[in-house]
Scaffold this motif. Structure first.
Motif, PDB file in Angstrom:
ATOM      1  N   VAL A   1       0.917  -0.259 -10.479  1.00  0.00           N
ATOM      2  CA  VAL A   1       0.603   0.706  -9.596  1.00  0.00           C
ATOM      3  C   VAL A   1      -0.780   0.929  -9.824  1.00  0.00           C
ATOM      4  CG1 VAL A   1       1.588   2.891 -10.699  1.00  0.00           C
ATOM      5  CG2 VAL A   1       0.900   2.793  -8.101  1.00  0.00           C
ATOM      6  N   ASP A   2      -1.757   0.699  -8.826  1.00  0.00           N
ATOM      7  CA  ASP A   2      -3.367   0.817  -9.039  1.00  0.00           C
ATOM      8  C   ASP A   2      -3.675   2.086  -7.945  1.00  0.00           C
ATOM      9  OD1 ASP A   2      -3.270  -1.286 -10.571  1.00  0.00           O
ATOM     10  OD2 ASP A   2      -4.313  -2.508  -9.403  1.00  0.00           O
ATOM     11  N   ASP A   3      -4.307   3.057  -8.664  1.00  0.00           N
ATOM     12  CA  ASP A   3      -4.771   4.198  -7.710  1.00  0.00           C
ATOM     13  C   ASP A   3      -6.119   3.516  -6.923  1.00  0.00           C
ATOM     14  OD1 ASP A   3      -4.907   7.156  -7.142  1.00  0.00           O
ATOM     15  OD2 ASP A   3      -7.068   6.637  -7.686  1.00  0.00           O
ATOM     16  N   LEU A   4      -6.438   3.915  -5.966  1.00  0.00           N
ATOM     17  CA  LEU A   4      -7.630   3.178  -5.282  1.00  0.00           C
ATOM     18  C   LEU A   4      -8.687   4.339  -5.219  1.00  0.00           C
ATOM     19  CD1 LEU A   4      -5.819   1.277  -2.432  1.00  0.00           C
ATOM     20  CD2 LEU A   4      -6.563   0.565  -4.400  1.00  0.00           C
ATOM     21  N   GLY A   5      -8.841   5.177  -6.239  1.00  0.00           N
ATOM     22  CA  GLY A   5      -9.851   6.033  -6.296  1.00  0.00           C
ATOM     23  C   GLY A   5      -9.667   7.225  -5.142  1.00  0.00           C
TER      24      GLY A   5
ATOM     25  N   SER B   1       0.892  -1.185   0.105  1.00  0.00           N
ATOM     26  CA  SER B   1      -0.014   0.017  -0.077  1.00  0.00           C
ATOM     27  C   SER B   1       0.935   1.189  -0.115  1.00  0.00           C
ATOM     28  CB  SER B   1      -0.787  -0.095   1.274  1.00  0.00           C
ATOM     29  OG  SER B   1      -1.727   1.235   1.326  1.00  0.00           O
ATOM     30  N   LEU B   2       0.484   2.125  -0.648  1.00  0.00           N
ATOM     31  CA  LEU B   2       0.921   3.576  -0.661  1.00  0.00           C
ATOM     32  C   LEU B   2      -0.007   4.472  -0.133  1.00  0.00           C
ATOM     33  CD1 LEU B   2       2.406   3.711  -4.173  1.00  0.00           C
ATOM     34  CD2 LEU B   2       3.817   3.159  -2.233  1.00  0.00           C
TER      35      LEU B   2
ATOM     36  N   ASN C   1      -6.196   5.298   1.826  1.00  0.00           N
ATOM     37  CA  ASN C   1      -6.061   4.398   0.902  1.00  0.00           C
ATOM     38  C   ASN C   1      -6.044   4.925  -0.127  1.00  0.00           C
ATOM     39  OD1 ASN C   1      -6.500   2.230   2.775  1.00  0.00           O
ATOM     40  ND2 ASN C   1      -8.527   2.815   3.054  1.00  0.00           N
ATOM     41  N   HIS C   2      -4.579   5.195  -0.548  1.00  0.00           N
ATOM     42  CA  HIS C   2      -4.301   5.982  -1.597  1.00  0.00           C
ATOM     43  C   HIS C   2      -4.080   5.158  -3.249  1.00  0.00           C
ATOM     44  CE1 HIS C   2      -3.322  10.020  -3.227  1.00  0.00           C
ATOM     45  NE2 HIS C   2      -2.838   9.394  -4.270  1.00  0.00           N
TER      46      HIS C   2
END
Length: 92
Positions: free
Chosen positions: A53-57, A23-24, A40-41
């Motif tokens: 890398v996936d953005d979490l909204g 997690s980032l 939760n970025h």
């Protein structure tokens, strides 16, 4: 060296992707020195064809090489930006 229970890890070759991420995000302990980073970025995820890398909204977005992304496969030398933080992805 033993990992703490809450610390995720990246997958080894051939392992299932389901729990293989990192997690980032902002600190879960309330110490946030950059209000533009969500709790939760973004997530680093190992998939069969590489690291993504996936953005979490997140409200302020996740960037790779200055382009806003939803999900992106990382290449050697890519720059990931989350808030004011810039990380360089270097393959071994």
């Amino acid at each position: 060296h033993q990992r703490r229970r809450h610390e995720p890890r990246l997958a080894r070759e051939g392992e299932d992707d389901a729990l293989q991420s990192r997690s980032l995000c902002a600190s879960p302990h309330g110490r946030r020195d950059d209000v533009t980073v969500s709790r939760n970025h973004a997530l680093l995820v190992r998939r069969k064809d590489g690291l993504y890398v996936d953005d979490l909204g997140s409200l302020n977005g996740t960037y790779v090489n200055r382009s806003r992304i939803e999900s992106r496969k990382l290449d050697d030398g890519d720059e990931i930006q989350v808030g004011k933080y810039k990380l360089s992805f270097l393959e071994r």
